[in-house]
Design an enzyme around this catalytic site. Structure first.
Site, PDB file in Angstrom:
ATOM      1  N   CYS A  92     -36.011  69.632  52.393  1.00  0.00           N
ATOM      2  CA  CYS A  92     -37.349  69.189  52.766  1.00  0.00           C
ATOM      3  C   CYS A  92     -38.295  70.363  52.583  1.00  0.00           C
ATOM      4  O   CYS A  92     -37.891  71.461  52.295  1.00  0.00           O
ATOM      5  CB  CYS A  92     -37.326  68.778  54.229  1.00  0.00           C
TER       6      CYS A  92
ATOM      7  N   ARG B 277     -39.678  69.102  46.421  1.00  0.00           N
ATOM      8  CA  ARG B 277     -38.430  69.427  47.136  1.00  0.00           C
ATOM      9  C   ARG B 277     -37.885  68.233  47.897  1.00  0.00           C
ATOM     10  O   ARG B 277     -36.766  68.252  48.380  1.00  0.00           O
ATOM     11  CB  ARG B 277     -38.673  70.576  48.111  1.00  0.00           C
TER      12      ARG B 277
ATOM     13  N   TRP C 141     -36.389  64.862  52.561  1.00  0.00           N
ATOM     14  CA  TRP C 141     -35.321  64.297  51.730  1.00  0.00           C
ATOM     15  C   TRP C 141     -34.185  64.065  52.705  1.00  0.00           C
ATOM     16  O   TRP C 141     -33.617  65.004  53.247  1.00  0.00           O
ATOM     17  CB  TRP C 141     -34.908  65.295  50.653  1.00  0.00           C
TER      18      TRP C 141
ATOM     19  N   ASN D 165     -36.109  71.966  57.872  1.00  0.00           N
ATOM     20  CA  ASN D 165     -35.407  71.831  56.597  1.00  0.00           C
ATOM     21  C   ASN D 165     -33.966  72.225  56.877  1.00  0.00           C
ATOM     22  O   ASN D 165     -33.704  73.187  57.592  1.00  0.00           O
ATOM     23  CB  ASN D 165     -36.018  72.763  55.547  1.00  0.00           C
ATOM     24  N   GLY D 166     -33.007  71.450  56.338  1.00  0.00           N
ATOM     25  CA  GLY D 166     -31.602  71.829  56.522  1.00  0.00           C
ATOM     26  C   GLY D 166     -30.855  70.813  57.367  1.00  0.00           C
ATOM     27  O   GLY D 166     -31.345  69.723  57.646  1.00  0.00           O
TER      28      GLY D 166
ATOM     29  N   GLU E 274     -25.370  67.258  29.475  1.00  0.00           N
ATOM     30  CA  GLU E 274     -26.789  67.297  29.869  1.00  0.00           C
ATOM     31  C   GLU E 274     -27.454  65.955  29.589  1.00  0.00           C
ATOM     32  O   GLU E 274     -28.243  65.467  30.403  1.00  0.00           O
ATOM     33  CB  GLU E 274     -27.491  68.439  29.141  1.00  0.00           C
TER      34      GLU E 274
ATOM     35  N   LYS F 232     -29.250  63.486  32.413  1.00  0.00           N
ATOM     36  CA  LYS F 232     -30.624  62.996  32.293  1.00  0.00           C
ATOM     37  C   LYS F 232     -30.669  61.468  32.323  1.00  0.00           C
ATOM     38  O   LYS F 232     -31.553  60.875  32.946  1.00  0.00           O
ATOM     39  CB  LYS F 232     -31.232  63.528  30.999  1.00  0.00           C
TER      40      LYS F 232
ATOM     41  N   GLU G 113     -30.164  60.616  36.000  1.00  0.00           N
ATOM     42  CA  GLU G 113     -31.148  61.043  37.006  1.00  0.00           C
ATOM     43  C   GLU G 113     -32.551  60.490  36.763  1.00  0.00           C
ATOM     44  O   GLU G 113     -33.300  60.326  37.712  1.00  0.00           O
ATOM     45  CB  GLU G 113     -31.177  62.563  37.149  1.00  0.00           C
TER      46      GLU G 113
ATOM     47  N   HIS H 106      -7.318  59.710  24.950  1.00  0.00           N
ATOM     48  CA  HIS H 106      -6.380  59.953  26.062  1.00  0.00           C
ATOM     49  C   HIS H 106      -6.742  59.111  27.279  1.00  0.00           C
ATOM     50  O   HIS H 106      -6.419  59.473  28.410  1.00  0.00           O
ATOM     51  CB  HIS H 106      -6.373  61.444  26.408  1.00  0.00           C
TER      52      HIS H 106
ATOM     53  N   LYS I 102     -36.188  68.339  43.591  1.00  0.00           N
ATOM     54  CA  LYS I 102     -36.241  69.405  42.590  1.00  0.00           C
ATOM     55  C   LYS I 102     -35.436  70.613  43.021  1.00  0.00           C
ATOM     56  O   LYS I 102     -34.759  71.236  42.222  1.00  0.00           O
ATOM     57  CB  LYS I 102     -37.696  69.828  42.369  1.00  0.00           C
TER      58      LYS I 102
HETATM   59  C1  AGP Z   1     -32.429  67.363  39.431  1.00  0.00           C
HETATM   60  O1  AGP Z   1     -31.698  66.275  39.681  1.00  0.00           O
HETATM   61  C2  AGP Z   1     -31.870  68.521  40.191  1.00  0.00           C
HETATM   62  N1  AGP Z   1     -32.946  69.342  40.488  1.00  0.00           N
HETATM   63  C3  AGP Z   1     -30.709  69.185  39.453  1.00  0.00           C
HETATM   64  O2  AGP Z   1     -30.267  68.586  38.328  1.00  0.00           O
HETATM   65  C4  AGP Z   1     -30.994  70.647  39.190  1.00  0.00           C
HETATM   66  O3  AGP Z   1     -30.786  71.006  37.859  1.00  0.00           O
HETATM   67  C5  AGP Z   1     -30.039  71.389  40.119  1.00  0.00           C
HETATM   68  O4  AGP Z   1     -30.336  70.970  41.444  1.00  0.00           O
HETATM   69  C6  AGP Z   1     -30.138  72.904  40.002  1.00  0.00           C
HETATM   70  O5  AGP Z   1     -31.432  73.271  40.335  1.00  0.00           O
HETATM   71  P1  AGP Z   1     -31.808  74.834  40.168  1.00  0.00           P
HETATM   72  O6  AGP Z   1     -31.794  75.125  38.687  1.00  0.00           O
HETATM   73  O7  AGP Z   1     -33.168  74.961  40.782  1.00  0.00           O
HETATM   74  O8  AGP Z   1     -30.765  75.625  40.901  1.00  0.00           O
END
Ligand code: AGP
Length: 621
Positions: free
Chosen positions: A2, A27, A78, A104-105, A492, A496, A499, A515, A616
């Site tokens: 958060c 965040r 979040w 936060n946490g 990757e 994407k 997400e 396999h 993020k």
């Molecule tokens: C997006 O879903 C997330 N932010 C995630 O894929 C991101 O790449 C991961 O959390 C790492 O974030 P960072 O590079 O800020 O450590």
């Protein structure tokens, strides 16, 4: 993960807090809330809403929330404990509605605390663990005020200590007490918290970006400390109550107010910015990297390159492995941060770990850094945020210079990681006499040319990418395959698709299909094929594609120019140009794939910059 923001001494605390929250909204954005001590009514007034800051502002209008005050706290959530509801939004408070908290946490002993508090008569109005902290402070206050005295600052510190010793977990929080409306009580364990200082004004935030442009003097709270904050005075304490010297840093924190620059989403803007990011690193990167290696010469003696990260940053590490293997002729290992913490760490004291994190605040990454430092390892942080916890806790740092990345799905930061690691591999190879000075110097030119290729082909291949995006948007699921670094590209791409398009996609090494996963191939199954520039891998990939075709699977290929055989085998394809240095070919592929998936998600009407359930900066474990 958060965001928490507070301020004291500002005439319009509400606007300051809300704009700070807006900058940190990436965040977490399930719900939001604000509280301030209203000078006229002499009480704390709270307002909360499901959704983001814009929804909170709307709620303020609709409910005629007009509280104004010199002290305010706010939060974007979040969810970790409790559903996404208004009553679970912060600020949450105690039974008496006199203790307000934004946190936060997560608390790890929330169940025990809840039982203890309930047994002593506390009643809860939310499912959050944060509310338990407010009740703990309510109980601590009752002990002090039962004696009929006004709480003193000395007692405040004792009260903070008493409660903090009851809490287990990782957290950062801001407390506002109605009885002391000129003071914020803050504390952190593991998660970041900082104080920005203006003229008779203090700002508290989980990320200094919240007060960018407002302050130049900042205190980053050390881990396991708490503070009593007033507009013109801060007292900082260690967990045992001993007062600590306040170490203020002078930093210029800027915020890219440029917004989306006409793009429909930040993600598209940031995909287009990739070329400029790579050019910037082509210009500054060689010196940054050479200076860094010069400061840490033991880096060149490593027998293996260890990289650590999460999500897209971990994928960037996989995408950079060929640089060390081909240029330095040493192996590289990529550790997913969460995974490495649950496995024995055999690395020796003094060995280096390259830790990749765009935000520099990812809890899993930071915990792995602390674990490695306990083992005496050296940490090279690669991050985009100079004020981040990673930048402060690493032994040295390479900055990505990518500019603020707002979209939750990482795009320009992925290519920035890769570009920096490309330069680092050249620097190490040169110092180990594996390559000449001329080859090392050529790396920057290769990056600049790569930037041009990416910029050009996002335009030249636009129609093909949009065409494939339309096809993908109709699919419920798909495989993404590749060989060697092509599998790193596949990972990757699959991330994407999940997400931002919310399409289930599984990355699979192409050779592994037979396999097991091949059982899922039929006429309804699409497979995205990430081709390889390496001839041997390409030949094998063709065999894998034929295995899919013979079972009526559909093939959509990202194929390098000149690879006609794969084009013919594909139901659709897009041609990926090969840049001057073929070692960078997969970076072009990544960029084009991100563009393609962006449009897939746009066609599906997804919340592209703020996908559901994600954030993020993942500041919880
Ligand atoms: C997006 O879903 C997330 N932010 C995630 O894929 C991101 O790449 C991961 O959390 C790492 O974030 P960072 O590079 O800020 O450590």
């Amino acid at each position: 993960m958060c965001s928490i923001v507070g301020c004291i001494g500002v005439k319009h605390s509400r606007e300051v807090v809300l704009s700070g929250l807006s900058r940190l909204e990436y965040r977490g954005y399930d719900s939001a809330g604000f509280a301030c001590y209203d000078e006229d009514r002499k009480q704390v007034l709270t307002i909360r809403a499901v959704g983001g800051v814009a929804d909170l502002r709307l709620a303020m209008q609709e409910r005629s929330y007009d509280a104004q005050g010199l002290i305010g706290i706010g939060h974007t959530r979040w969810s970790t404990h409790g559903a996404v509801t208004e009553y679970n939004a912060h600020p949450v408070s105690d039974c008496t509605q006199r203790v307000f908290i934004v946190q936060n946490g997560t608390l790890e002993n929330d169940a025990v605390l809840r039982a203890e508090l309930a047994a002593s008569g506390h009643r809860f109005s939310s499912q959050t663990d944060s509310e338990l902290i407010a009740h703990c402070y309510e109980a601590a206050l009752q002990v002090i005020t039962e004696q009929g005295k006004k709480i003193s600052r000395g007692q405040l510190s004792q009260m903070m200590q008493n409660v903090l010793h009851r809490l287990q977990g990782t957290y950062a929080f801001i407390l506002l007490l109605e009885d002391i409306p000129d003071t914020l009580l803050i504390a952190r364990q593991r998660l970041p918290l900082c104080i920005g200082f203006g003229e008779n004004v203090a700002y508290v935030a989980s990320d200094i970006l919240a007060c960018a442009g407002l302050v130049e003097r900042v205190l980053f709270l050390p881990d396991r400390t708490y503070a009593i904050v007033q507009k013109d005075n801060v007292q900082l304490f260690a967990w045992d109550g001993s007062e600590l010297a306040v170490s203020i840093e002078r930093i210029a924190v800027s915020w890219d107010e440029s917004g989306m620059r006409g793009h429909p989403h930040y993600m598209l803007k940031e995909i287009y910015e990739q070329s400029d990011v790579i050019r910037t690193l082509a210009y500054y990167g060689p010196t940054d990297v050479s200076d860094l290696v010069g400061r840490n010469i033991s880096l060149i003696d490593e027998t293996v390159i260890r990289m650590v990260g999460c999500g897209a940053s971990a994928h960037a590490a996989y995408l950079a492995q060929p640089f060390f293997e081909n240029l330095v002729s040493i192996p590289s290992n990529v550790f997913i941060a969460t995974d490495m913490r649950e496995r024995p760490l055999f690395e020796q004291a003094g060995s280096w770990a390259l830790v990749l994190s765009q935000s520099g605040e990812t809890a899993d990454v930071l915990e792995s850094v602390r674990l490695m430092k306990e083992r005496g390892m050296c940490i090279l942080g690669i991050t985009n945020v100079v004020t981040s916890a990673l930048a402060r806790e690493a032994d040295d740092t390479l900055l990505m210079r990518a500019g603020v990345e707002v979209a939750v799905a990482s795009t320009k930061s992925v290519v920035a990681h890769i570009a920096l690691l490309y330069l680092l591999a050249h620097e190490i190879a040169y110092r180990r006499h594996k390559i000449t000075h001329m080859v090392k110097d050529q790396a920057a030119h290769n990056l600049a040319q790569l930037a041009d290729v990416i910029a050009q082909h996002l335009v030249l291949q636009k129609d093909a990418l949009l065409r494939i995006a339309h096809s993908l948007a109709l699919l419920p699921h798909m495989f993404v395959i590749g060989r060697a670094v092509g599998y790193a590209v596949a990972r990757e791409i699959a991330l994407k698709l999940k997400e931002i398009a919310y399409i289930f996609a599984e990355a699979c090494p192409a050779g592994e299909l037979k396999h097991g996963p091949l059982a899922l191939i039929d006429a309804d199954m699409y497979v995205i094929v990430c081709s390889s520039i390496d001839e041997t891998a390409y030949r094998k990939l063709i065999i894998n594609v034929q295995q899919i075709k013979s079972r009526h699977g559909k093939i959509v290929s990202l194929v390098y120019e000149g690879q006609h055989e794969l084009q013919v085998l594909s139901d659709d394809y897009v041609i990926v140009p090969v840049p001057q240095d073929p070692l960078l070919a997969h970076v072009v592929m990544i960029s084009m794939a991100q563009y393609m998936i962006y449009h897939t998600a746009a066609l599906l009407g997804r919340s592209i910059d703020k996908p559901r359930n994600l954030a993020k900066s993942v500041t919880v474990e």
